[in-house]
Enzyme design. Structure first.
Site, PDB file in Angstrom:
ATOM      1  N   GLU A   1      -1.956   1.050  -1.968  1.00 54.92           N
ATOM      2  CA  GLU A   1      -2.923   0.077  -2.492  1.00 54.92           C
ATOM      3  C   GLU A   1      -4.311   0.280  -1.879  1.00 54.92           C
ATOM      4  O   GLU A   1      -4.988  -0.660  -1.494  1.00 54.92           O
ATOM      5  CB  GLU A   1      -2.427  -1.365  -2.269  1.00 54.92           C
ATOM      6  CG  GLU A   1      -1.258  -1.712  -3.170  1.00 54.92           C
ATOM      7  CD  GLU A   1      -0.961  -3.205  -3.194  1.00 54.92           C
ATOM      8  OE1 GLU A   1      -1.854  -3.997  -2.844  1.00 54.92           O
ATOM      9  OE2 GLU A   1       0.152  -3.579  -3.572  1.00 54.92           O
ATOM     10  N   GLY A   2      -4.710   1.551  -1.800  1.00 56.34           N
ATOM     11  CA  GLY A   2      -5.986   1.901  -1.178  1.00 56.34           C
ATOM     12  C   GLY A   2      -5.759   2.269   0.268  1.00 56.34           C
ATOM     13  O   GLY A   2      -5.441   1.408   1.084  1.00 56.34           O
TER      14      GLY A   2
END
Length: 774
Positions: free
Chosen positions: A454-455
Site C-alpha cells: 500500500e505504498g
C-alpha cells in the site's frame, strides 16, 4: 520625521490600497508564483484532491484548536459489533493454530475458510441490505487487530476484502445492477475478491501501469458487443490464487473513437470473473513464509464487455481517482491494525516473559538493559493503540483524511518494527526457534510486508506525508495554486491577492510567535488542561507554529523543486507526524479518563514524539539552504537551544515497574492480545506463569531470607530448596505446592521448541546419506 511619515505613507498606500497593491506587489508575485508552482501530473492532482483535511489541517495552522481535539468522537463499538467480538470473533480465535497454518498446511484450514465466509468476515464493510455486516471502521480495525495477535496470515486474509478492493469500489462507484449482482455473493462468501494493481514495472508509481485495454467490438455470449481487449501482468495480489472475482486496474485506450474523441482515456477499473476465458490465476508467492494467499494474475487479449467497468462506461478513465479515494481510508485501517497487534502482543508477552525468565537469580525485567527496551515497547505500544483509535475515529466521523492515513501507515508500521525488534531481543533464544511455542516469529516475519505494501514506506515518508500535506493542509497554499491555475487571469489575480494578504499576515504572525515561544520556552501558551500533561499541549503548539513557518520558507525558496528535495520534505513530514502521534496520545489519555497509572506511558510517548520532532527540525536546519536563512530560522525557533530530550532512565524504570505487575493499566495497553485459556497454549502458559509467580512473591522472599541466614544452602535447584524449606518449617505445605506449581509453569513458559530430526523433513535425506556412506 517628515521622511519617516512619507515612507510610512508610501508603504501603507502600497499595502492597504488594493488597486495599488495588486499592481505593484500581487501581480509580480503572481507571475513568479505561476512559474515556481509545483508541476502536477493528472495522477498527482487527483491524489492531491482526494481525501479530506482533518486534524492535520489544525497542526498546519500553527495554533491547533485543542478543544476541537477533545471534542472529536471516540472510536467505539455498537452493541451488535460487540456481540460479534464476543462470539464469532472469539470462536474464530480458538480455531486458529498459526504454526500449523504457516509451517504445515501452508493455508488456512477448510473449516476456517468456511467459518470466515459464512460469518461475514469478508463482508464487514458491505451494507446490510446486501447481506453484509456494515461494520464501523472501529469494528473493522478491532477485528483485524485481534486476529493478528493470533495469526497474521488469517488477519491478512480477512483485511484484504474489507480494504481496497471490489467490495469498496462497488459500494462507492458501482452501478445498481453491479451492486445487486456482486455484493450479495461477496457477503455470503460465494465469491472471493482480489484487486490487481501492482505489476513488475509499476509498484509505488501505480500511475505508470503498463497493463492496457483497447476499446473494440467482440463476441460475448454469442453476440457482438462493444467491449475491451485486455492484456495484463500483475504480481503481489493477495487472495488472487483463490479469488473468484478479479478487480483489475489498467490504462484504457480508444484508438478508433468508439467512445468519443479521446484516444487515451486513462486508468480504468473493471470487475472480471476469474472463470472468464483467458484469465490466469493460481501461482502463489511465498511472502516471508506466511500462509496468506498472495500471487500473480495475467491475461492476454482477453475480451470483456464494456459494462464490466466498475461504474459502467461513464467511469472509464476515472479509475485512479477511485483508487486514491478508497486507498486513503483503507490505509488508515488495515496496516495500522497489524502494527498495533504487534504492540499488544509484545507488551503482554514480553512483560510477562521478563518477569518469569531469570538470570543470576533475578527476573531479567529487573536489569536496566532489559528495562530500556521494555520501556520502549510500552511507550510505543501505547502510541500505536492511541493512533489506531484516533485515526479510525476520523473515518467513522465521515472523513477520509489522506495525509493522516499516510502518517498512520508509515509511522505505525515503523513503530511496529521497533517494538517487535525489542521483543525479539528480550526473548532472545526463545524468539528465534520456530515452533508452536513461538508467538513472535510470524509477527516479526510479517513486518517487512506491512512496510512494503500500500505504498512502500520510503515513498510514503519522502513524497506523500509532507509533499501532500504542505499543499493540501496549509491554510492558503492549495487555494493559491488553484487561483494561479485559473484560466481566467483577472479572477485568478483577485483571488490570489486576497489569499496573499492573509498568507503574509499568517507568515509574519508565525515568525513573531516562534521567536516569542522560543524565548519563553512556551510557558505562556494556553493549554486546555491543567496538571502533568499541560506543558505538552504548549510544546505541541510551539512546534506547530515552527512547522508552519518552515513550510512557508521552504515553499518560497524551493517552489516546485520541493517535491524533488525528498530528504528536506521528509524531515518536515516527520515533524507533522510526531505532532499527530502526540496529539493521539493526549486524546487517548483524556478519553480514558486521565488514568493516573497510565501517566508513565503518556509521559514516555509524548516526550519521545517531541524528541523525534526536535531531531527532525535539527536535520532540516543542517541541510536546508541558503545557510544564512537557515541560521535565522534556527535562532528564531530554538533561540535557547533544542529543549526536547529522550525520556530519561527514571521514567523508563517507572514504566517498566508498571508493566511488570498485573493490573488494569497493563490490561489497557494489551487488551487485544489473544491469551490462550489452556496452560498448554503458547501465550496462555506465559501469562499463567506470570500471575502464578507474582502471587508467590512473598514465598520467594521467605526462601531468599532463609538462604541468606544459612537455613537453606545457596545456589541449589529450586525444587531442592523447597523440600528443605518444607522440612525445616520455612514454608507450609500449601506454600510449597504453590511455588512448585508456579515454577513448573515458569519452566514451560521459557521452554524452546525442538523437533526430532525427521520431523523437519530431513529424515529421508539423512537416511540416504547413511546408506550411501555404507
Amino acid at each position: 520625521m517628515i521622511i519617516l511619515l512619507l515612507t510610512f505613507a508610501v508603504i501603507a498606500t502600497v499595502l492597504l490600497v488594493a488597486d495599488v497593491r495588486r499592481q505593484l506587489i500581487t501581480r509580480p508575485i503572481f507571475s513568479v508564483f505561476k512559474k515556481i508552482l509545483p508541476p502536477l501530473s493528472t495522477t498527482e492532482r487527483e491524489a492531491m484532491e482526494a481525501g479530506d483535511i482533518w486534524w492535520d489541517g489544525e497542526l498546519f495552522r500553527g495554533k491547533p484548536d485543542w478543544q476541537k481535539l477533545h471534542a472529536y468522537q471516540d472510536a467505539t463499538l455498537s452493541a451488535d459489533e460487540q456481540q460479534f467480538m464476543d462470539t464469532q470473533l472469539e470462536t474464530l480465535m480458538a480455531m486458529l493454530d498459526d504454526y500449523k497454518i504457516c509451517h504445515e498446511t501452508k493455508n488456512l484450514p477448510e473449516p476456517v475458510w468456511d467459518y470466515l465466509k459464512s460469518n461475514g468476515f469478508f463482508a464487514m464493510i458491505i451494507p446490510k441490505q446486501y447481506g453484509g455486516l456494515e461494520f464501523s471502521s472501529a469494528a473493522n480495525s478491532h477485528v483485524v487487530t485481534r486476529i493478528a495477535t493470533r495469526s497474521l496470515s488469517a488477519a491478512v486474509t480477512v483485511m484484504v476484502p474489507n480494504s481496497l478492493g471490489p467490495g469498496e469500489l462497488l459500494m462507492h462507484y458501482g452501478t445498481q445492477e453491479q451492486k445487486d449482482f456482486w455484493l450479495p455473493n461477496l457477503s455470503n462468501g460465494k465469491d472471493i475478491p482480489c484487486f490487481a494493481l501492482t505489476g513488475p514495472e509499476a509498484g509505488s508509481d501505480a500511475g505508470a501501469i503498463p497493463d492496457k485495454g483497447i476499446v473494440c467490438k467482440g463476441e460475448y455470449e454469442g453476440k457482438e458487443v462493444l467491449g475491451i481487449s485486455l492484456t495484463w501482468n500483475k504480481r503481489y495480489i493477495t487472495l488472487a490464487p483463490v479469488a473468484t472475482v478479479l478487480g483489475l486496474a489498467f490504462k484504457l485506450q480508444d484508438p478508433d473513437g468508439l467512445l468519443g474523441d479521446k484516444e487515451d482515456i486513462g486508468i480504468t477499473c473493471a470487475l472480471i470473473p476469474t472463470s472468464h476465458p483467458g484469465v490466469n490465476i493460481g501461482d502463489r508467492h511465498n511472502p516471508m513464509g506466511l500462509a496468506f494467499m498472495n500471487g500473480t494474475t495475467s491475461g492476454e487479449n482477453v475480451f470483456i464487455p464494456l459494462e464490466w467497468i466498475i461504474g459502467g462506461a461513464d467511469y472509464a478513465g476515472k479509475g485512479w481517482r477511485m483508487l486514491v479515494e478508497c486507498l486513503s481510508a483503507g490505509r488508515g485501517i488495515s496496516l495500522p491494525a497489524l502494527a498495533t497487534a504487534i504492540g499488544h502482543v509484545s507488551v503482554r508477552m514480553t512483560s510477562a516473559y521478563s518477569y518469569v525468565r531469570k538470570q543470576f537469580g533475578l527476573s531479567i525485567g529487573r536489569f536496566e538493559g532489559v528495562q530500556e527496551s521494555l520501556a520502549r515497547i510500552g511507550g510505543l505500544a501505547y502510541t500505536l493503540e492511541a493512533a489506531r483509535k484516533f485515526t479510525i475515529s476520523s473515518l467513522d466521523m465521515g472523513y477520509s483524511p489522506s495525509v493522516v492515513t499516510a502518517i498512520s501507515k508509515y509511522h505505525m508500521t515503523e513503530m511496529g518494527r521497533q517494538v517487535i525488534n525489542d521483543a525479539m531481543d528480550i526473548h532472545s533464544g526463545k524468539a528465534i526457534q520456530m515452533g508452536p511455542n513461538n508467538y513472535l516469529a510470524n509477527l516479526y516475519a510479517g513486518v517487512p510486508i506491512a512496510i512494503t505494501v500500500e505504498g512502500a514506506n520510503i515513498l510514503t515518508r519522502n513524497l506523500m506525508i509532507f509533499g501532500q500535506g504542505a499543499t493540501r493542509c496549509h491554510p492558503y497554499v492549495f487555494k493559491e495554486m488553484e487561483a494561479a491555475a485559473n484560466p481566467d487571469q483577472a479572477a485568478g489575480l483577485l483571488d490570489f491577492d486576497s489569499l496573499l494578504v492573509k498568507h503574509v499576515k499568517f507568515a509574519v504572525g508565525n515568525f513573531a510567535g516562534c521567536l516569542g515561544y522560543g524565548l519563553t520556552g512556551g510557558r505562556f501558551i494556553d493549554s486546555p488542561v491543567a496538571g502533568e500533561t499541560a506543558n505538552y499541549y504548549k510544546q505541541l503548539t510551539r512546534l506547530s507554529r515552527a512547522l508552519a513557518l518552515c513550510t512557508d520558507i521552504s515553499l518560497l525558496v524551493l517552489g516546485g523543486a520541493l517535491k524533488r528535495k525528498e530528504m528536506i520534505s521528509a524531515r518536515l513530514g516527520d515533524v507533522l507526524s510526531q505532532l499527530y502521534l502526540a496529539s493521539a496520545v493526549l486524546k487517548r489519555y483524556e478519553t480514558d479518563g486521565r488514568q493516573l497509572t497510565d501517566l508513565p506511558y503518556v509521559h514516555y510517548s509524548v516526550q519521545l514524539a517531541l524528541h523525534k520532532a526536535g531531531v527532525a527540525f535539527e536535520g532540516y536546519f543542517q541541510n536546508f539552504r541558503p545557510r544564512w536563512l537557515t541560521n535565522i530560522l534556527h535562532r528564531v525557533i530554538f533561540p535557547l537551544g533544542n529543549p526536547y530530550k529522550m525520556p530519561n532512565d527514571r521514567l523508563a524504570r517507572s514504566l517498566c515497574k508498571n508493566m511488570l505487575k498485573p493490573g488494569e493499566s497493563r490490561d489497557r495497553v494489551s487488551y487485544l492480545c489473544y491469551l490462550g485459556t489452556s496452560e498448554d497454549d503458547a501465550t496462555g502458559v506465559v501469562e499463567a506463569a506470570f500471575h502464578a509467580m507474582v502471587e508467590c512473591r512473598e514465598i520467594e522472599v521467605k526462601l531468599t531470607s532463609a538462604q541468606k541466614s544459612g537455613v537453606i544452602p545457596r545456589r541449589i535447584p529450586l525444587d531442592e530448596a523447597i523440600m528443605i524449606a518444607l522440612d525445616k518449617g520455612v514454608l507450609s505445605e500449601h506454600e510449597a505446592k504453590q511455588i512448585t506449581h508456579a515454577d513448573e509453569l515458569r519452566k514451560k513458559a521459557i521452554a524452546v521448541d525442538s523437533f526430532k530430526f525427521e520431523e523437519l523433513g530431513h529424515g529421508a535425506q539423512h537416511n540416504e546419506e547413511k546408506a550411501s556412506a555404507a
